[in-house]
Each structure stands twice: as structure tokens, then as C-alpha cells.
Design a protein around this motif. Sequence first.
Motif, PDB file in Angstrom:
ATOM      1  N   ASP A  28      29.069  22.782 -35.536  1.00 39.32           N
ATOM      2  CA  ASP A  28      29.322  24.098 -34.965  1.00 39.32           C
ATOM      3  C   ASP A  28      29.937  25.022 -35.996  1.00 39.32           C
ATOM      4  N   PRO A  29      29.437  26.261 -36.107  1.00 35.93           N
ATOM      5  CA  PRO A  29      30.151  27.254 -36.907  1.00 35.93           C
ATOM      6  C   PRO A  29      31.397  27.688 -36.154  1.00 35.93           C
ATOM      7  N   GLN A  30      32.445  27.958 -36.895  1.00 41.65           N
ATOM      8  CA  GLN A  30      33.689  28.368 -36.251  1.00 41.65           C
ATOM      9  C   GLN A  30      33.627  29.844 -35.888  1.00 41.65           C
ATOM     10  N   VAL A  31      33.921  30.156 -34.638  1.00 44.85           N
ATOM     11  CA  VAL A  31      33.925  31.540 -34.173  1.00 44.85           C
ATOM     12  C   VAL A  31      35.203  32.214 -34.657  1.00 44.85           C
ATOM     13  N   ILE A  32      35.061  33.413 -35.213  1.00 41.64           N
ATOM     14  CA  ILE A  32      36.201  34.168 -35.723  1.00 41.64           C
ATOM     15  C   ILE A  32      36.684  35.186 -34.697  1.00 41.64           C
ATOM     16  N   THR A  33      35.735  35.867 -34.039  1.00 44.79           N
ATOM     17  CA  THR A  33      36.066  36.922 -33.082  1.00 44.79           C
ATOM     18  C   THR A  33      36.861  36.361 -31.902  1.00 44.79           C
ATOM     19  N   ALA A  34      37.943  37.033 -31.558  1.00 47.48           N
ATOM     20  CA  ALA A  34      38.815  36.643 -30.444  1.00 47.48           C
ATOM     21  C   ALA A  34      39.400  35.246 -30.640  1.00 47.48           C
ATOM     22  N   PRO A  36      41.948  34.189 -33.396  1.00 51.70           N
ATOM     23  CA  PRO A  36      42.786  34.292 -34.589  1.00 51.70           C
ATOM     24  C   PRO A  36      43.479  32.993 -34.962  1.00 51.70           C
ATOM     25  N   LEU A  37      43.534  32.033 -34.039  1.00 52.19           N
ATOM     26  CA  LEU A  37      44.183  30.762 -34.329  1.00 52.19           C
ATOM     27  C   LEU A  37      43.205  29.735 -34.897  1.00 52.19           C
ATOM     28  N   GLY A  38      41.930  30.103 -34.978  1.00 49.86           N
ATOM     29  CA  GLY A  38      40.948  29.233 -35.619  1.00 49.86           C
ATOM     30  C   GLY A  38      40.632  27.969 -34.850  1.00 49.86           C
ATOM     31  N   ALA A 322      43.146  50.834 -36.870  1.00 49.25           N
ATOM     32  CA  ALA A 322      43.821  49.850 -37.718  1.00 49.25           C
ATOM     33  C   ALA A 322      44.459  48.795 -36.827  1.00 49.25           C
ATOM     34  N   ARG A 323      44.425  47.562 -37.273  1.00 51.08           N
ATOM     35  CA  ARG A 323      45.052  46.479 -36.516  1.00 51.08           C
ATOM     36  C   ARG A 323      45.683  45.495 -37.487  1.00 51.08           C
ATOM     37  N   ILE A 324      46.787  44.950 -37.068  1.00 48.28           N
ATOM     38  CA  ILE A 324      47.497  43.952 -37.865  1.00 48.28           C
ATOM     39  C   ILE A 324      47.781  42.751 -36.978  1.00 48.28           C
ATOM     40  N   GLU A 325      47.531  41.572 -37.502  1.00 47.99           N
ATOM     41  CA  GLU A 325      47.804  40.326 -36.796  1.00 47.99           C
ATOM     42  C   GLU A 325      48.708  39.465 -37.665  1.00 47.99           C
ATOM     43  N   ALA A 326      49.758  38.927 -37.076  1.00 45.41           N
ATOM     44  CA  ALA A 326      50.689  38.051 -37.795  1.00 45.41           C
ATOM     45  C   ALA A 326      50.780  36.717 -37.056  1.00 45.41           C
ATOM     46  N   ARG A 327      50.464  35.650 -37.753  1.00 51.31           N
ATOM     47  CA  ARG A 327      50.548  34.320 -37.154  1.00 51.31           C
ATOM     48  C   ARG A 327      51.929  33.755 -37.409  1.00 51.31           C
ATOM     49  N   HIS A 328      52.628  33.415 -36.323  1.00 51.63           N
ATOM     50  CA  HIS A 328      53.998  32.923 -36.493  1.00 51.63           C
ATOM     51  C   HIS A 328      54.020  31.421 -36.738  1.00 51.63           C
ATOM     52  N   GLY A 336      50.833  30.717 -32.341  1.00 50.46           N
ATOM     53  CA  GLY A 336      50.372  31.983 -31.813  1.00 50.46           C
ATOM     54  C   GLY A 336      50.383  33.105 -32.818  1.00 50.46           C
ATOM     55  N   VAL A 337      49.875  34.256 -32.361  1.00 53.37           N
ATOM     56  CA  VAL A 337      49.857  35.476 -33.161  1.00 53.37           C
ATOM     57  C   VAL A 337      50.403  36.616 -32.328  1.00 53.37           C
TER      58      VAL A 337
END
Length: 667
Positions: A28-34, A36-38, A322-328, A336-337
Motif C-alpha cells: 500500500d502507498p502511504q496516504v499523506i492527505t488528512a 499528518p501522523l503517517g 497558509a497552514r502550519i502543523e506541529a507534531r508534538h 498528535g499534531v
Amino acid sequence: MLHIPLRLSPLAIALWLASSPSQAVELDPQVITANPLGNSQLAAPSTVLEGDDLLQQQHGSLGETLNKQPGISSTWFGPGASRPVIRGLDGDRIRILRNGVGALDASSLSYDHAVPLDPVNVDRVEIVRGPAALLYGGNAIGGVINTFDNRIPDSPIDGIHGAGELRYGGADTTRSSAGKLEAGDGTFALHLDANSRQFNDLRIPGYARSSKVRDADEPGSRHRLENSDGRQDGGAIGGSYNWEHGYAGLSYSRYDSNYGSVAESGVRLDMKQDHYAFASEIRDLDGPFSSVKLDAGYTDYEHREIEDGEVGTTFKNKGYEARIEARHQPLGPLEGVIGAQVSRNEFSALGEEAFVPQTDTDSLALFMLEQWQATERLNLSLGARIEHTRVDPDAKGNENFVDADSASSFNAFSLSSGAVYQLDPIWSLAANLGYTERAPTFYELYANGAHVATGAFELGDASLNKEKAISSDLALRFDNGTHKGSVGVFYSHFNNYIGLIGTGNLREGEDGDIPEYRYEGVRARFYGIEAQDRWKLVENRYGSFALELSGDYTRAKNLDSGEPLPRIAPLRLNSALVWELDRWQARVEVEHAAAQHRKPENETSTDGYTTLGASVGYRFDIGQSQWLAFVRGENLTDQTVRYASSILRDIAPAPGRSVEVGLRTTF
């Protein structure tokens, strides 16, 4: 499908696949959209198109490229304009993204406005069906379509690589060429691409107008869809700096097209879009966050509607997102992000056919998504988003919009939960439950005028409240090595679904009276089923054979009136027999769509159809370059196809019999 390592560029992947087909591993290819935690599996129903899968489906518009995917239909306004519909939801309920960020246009305002994107530039398309509003806003209440083009390379490139493609044929006699070049020294990376496409009037079986609306004395055009020709040109330049723990880069792209409106003889749309993008990600951080990702884009869009050489109406839309995502860092069992998104768009329509006022729309949102691996088999997720939107109209002295004299503000809240449970090594269960709110758009609030493309006088309602929906998905997925697929059901209940509802009144128009429609909030219900399976039949000295099966069915109802909602695709079934042997590959497919008689009283029904398609391709090498020559035939039995999801179902049928040849190379 092939597993794609996330840190390789799509071009490098294509080269690797072409040179080492025997080493390809089907994962399976990994989905990126929606996602962010992979996660290896996304709870929401999703589809990835890339490589040969994308090549087989590629057409001149995004809507037609995705039209055969489960749950996806097309607004089809001729070969020049076609936007995707997800589970019966279209317009500003579907977010179309480029590399995770929205690019402004006017395609959601009117069906004759094209999405300014040529799929030939796209390396990968990801579709998330169902609400994705948590990460992308209320306008993703129906789903997200995200295209990736590597114009900002997010991983190192060594040396010089390139790709090119030529195509000729099809029902509109397409002549297209495209090329890209990527170069780098392992730190700095450069991307260049360009494309050009010209197409003639579309060949169709029979009359353009259906028997339901055709006049015996003036039947209209036959075997050709008048004023459906056009051209598309585009290109981009981008670059990035890569280091061990991240990257940063910029890109600029240009899109330029001119095509005819099949609803208005003699009317052409001249469209231009400039898009500037910035992207960066920093990984392996110390402190509270392990990574931070930033995406931003600025768009300047304009199109002119030209009749008999004179500009009638000019549409402009410019702004930024613009959007920023930060993974804690992990908080006990939680990963989470958190993130923020800000956007502004300035829309104007100037001219005699302007039916909406100049409007500025600003939004600011905060969101979070948390994941808990509860057990070895069970993964849970929970997220929330709060979004503030301000819609500020300016009549600019136009008497049609004198009532659009004050701004409207909305605070929208969304909450989503998901679960993936691995029943055993073969079967897994995925479930979603979400509550979503969407702020009404400027045209739903302030429209007041004749909309020629839809043949209606449209009225907005400045007192509209937020659209609210409770949605759920449940899917059973399987992969035993021979069969791989899923069966899923979905259900959405809308409180205050904002629909364009006929009032029964008539308004005076240039060519006679036209029906009046008003944007109103009603209760609505959507539900349906989607299924797909890839069945490996046999592999021997004659090659490998596989059978691909898919189908979807959607029901949608206005609960206030009891009528079906308009433009809902009927039951659709697809099957394809795929064969591969050494350098050869071939495909024969059959698509069946049932008749659609579930419709509002003021709309026409569509007949069912069954179409046949086939393709064959051959791979070969010349020096260090890899080549693919292919032939693709569609609707080979020349059936009349009218999409129930198209507002022009009785005026503009889908293409008739067509054959296209192409040549693609990578080096």
C-alpha cells in the motif's frame, strides 16, 4: 499498487519502477492527505492514483480523470471544464488542494468555470471521501482531492532526471505535449515543467440535445458538440534546499487556457492563474515538538467571458492560504499534531453577467488531531477544529446588490473520531464519526442575478446560517494476497443543507423567461455504498491476469420537501481485465451506469449506458532512457452517455468513440 518511499521524488520513483519492474513489491502507498501522523491505514475512505493507474485514467480535466473512482462523479461541462463530485456533494463542499494547500479559482461558483490544473503535471492524486473538515476547513465537508507535483522537491535529488510525454487523438482530437526536468546535487534541487494541450470540438454519437429537449424543427448539432474546442498551456519553476533534518523551497506556476462554453454559442472563457508557493518542514526537533511543517500559497486568478470578441464579464480571485502543523512529542500513549490555518480571498465579478458582488472572505482556524494505539490491533483517533470566517461584500454601486451592505461572520466547529481495528492478518474494520459545520459562501449569501451557465436566476440569502452535518463511515477491508479491496457504507444527515432550490417563479432574461432559484437551508440525507476489489486470477508463462471490480451507489433526499436532491449519480459498476507480460501490458474494461429516475420534479432523468474501453502499452529502453508507447480506446461501441451529475445532461453528452495514442519517456 506500489509502495512509494516518502523521501524519494515521484520522478525518481518512476525511473526506479521503469528500470526494475521485476523488483516492484506490491504494498500500500502511504496516504499523506488528512494523515499528518503517517498511519499505515487511514480510518477515512481514501484512494491513491499514481503511476500506471493514473496514466490509465488521465484526461484533460480533473473531473474526468477521477470520474471512474468509487464515489466520484463529474460535473461535465464539456472537455474544457469538469470538476469532481464526491458522494453527490460538489462546489464548496469539496476542497481541491495542490500539495496540501488550496489554490484560488472560480470553479466552485459555476460549472462552466474550469479547475486551472492539467492532470498531465500531476504525479499523484489522493482522494479522501467523507468529511475532512478537521484539517482543511468546512469546505471539505464532503471530501478532499489533493494533487502532488513535486514542484517544490521535498527530498534530495542527485544528478539530472527528466520525463516527457506526447499524446494525440481522443474524441476531441487532443494534441498534447508535456515535459519536466529535475536536477540537484544532493542539497539544492531544481524543478522545471511545461505543458501544452489543444483540442477540437468533441465528437459525439447522435444529437447534442437529448430527445427530452430537442426541437423537431431545430434539432441542433449532430455528431459534434459545438463550441467545445480549446487549449491549455502551463508551466512551473521551483527549487528547494534539503538538509538532513528537513527542507525549504519555493515555486511559481502559470496556467493559461481558452475554451468554449458549450451552453452558450459564441462564448469563450479566457483564463489565467499565477500561483506562488512556499513549503518547509523541520524534523527531529528537541523540545515539545518533534517536527514542524509549513505550507503557504498566493494565487492571482482571472478569467474573462468573451462573446463575439467582446468581454462580457471578468471574474477575479486573488488571495493566500497558509497552514502550519506541529507534531508534538508523545504524551503517554498519545501522539498528535496541532495546527493553524489562515486564508484570505478577494473575489470580484465585473460585467453584464455578474450575479454576485465583490466579496472579501477571511478565515482563521485552529485544529488538533490525537492518536492512541489502544492495543496491538486497535488504533483510535480524535480531533477538533474551530474556524472563524468573515464574508464582507461590496456592491460597488451595482443596484442588484444594494442589500449586500454588511459583513457576515461565522464561527464553525468540527469534531471527528476514527478507529481502525485489525481483525486478523487479512481483514480490518475502519469506522468514522464526525460532526462538521460549514460557513455559507459569498454566492450563497449574496447572489442576485441571471446565471447564464445554469440557465437560472439565482438568489442568495444573507440570513443563512451555518451548514451542519453528522457523518459516519464503516468499511470492511481485506487483503489475502489474491483479493484486495474493501466494502463500505456511509451516511450523512445535514441540518441546514444549503441547496439551490427552485421557487416556481419566472424571471425575465435576455432570451425569455428563466426559472428562479434561491439558496435555502433544508434538512437533507445522503447515504450509499462503495466497493472495490482487485482479484489476481493467474500468473503463468502467458503473463499475469487480474480482474478489477468496483461499484458505488448514492441516495440523497431533501427531507423538507421529500424530493430527491439534484445531480446525483446513479448506480455504477466497473470491471477491468488486466494483463501483463514482460514489457507488454493490456486492459479491457466495461463500465455500466443505471438509469437515474430519482430526481427533483423540475429536472430530467438520464438513461442507463454500458461502455467498453481497451488499452495496450509496450515498454522499451533507448540508452539510459525508459519509454512507454500506448494506445487507449474509450466508448468503443459509441454509446450515448449523459451524466446525471451534469447540469448539461440534456445539452452536452460525454464523448463518443475515441482512440488516443501516446508516448512517454523518463531518463
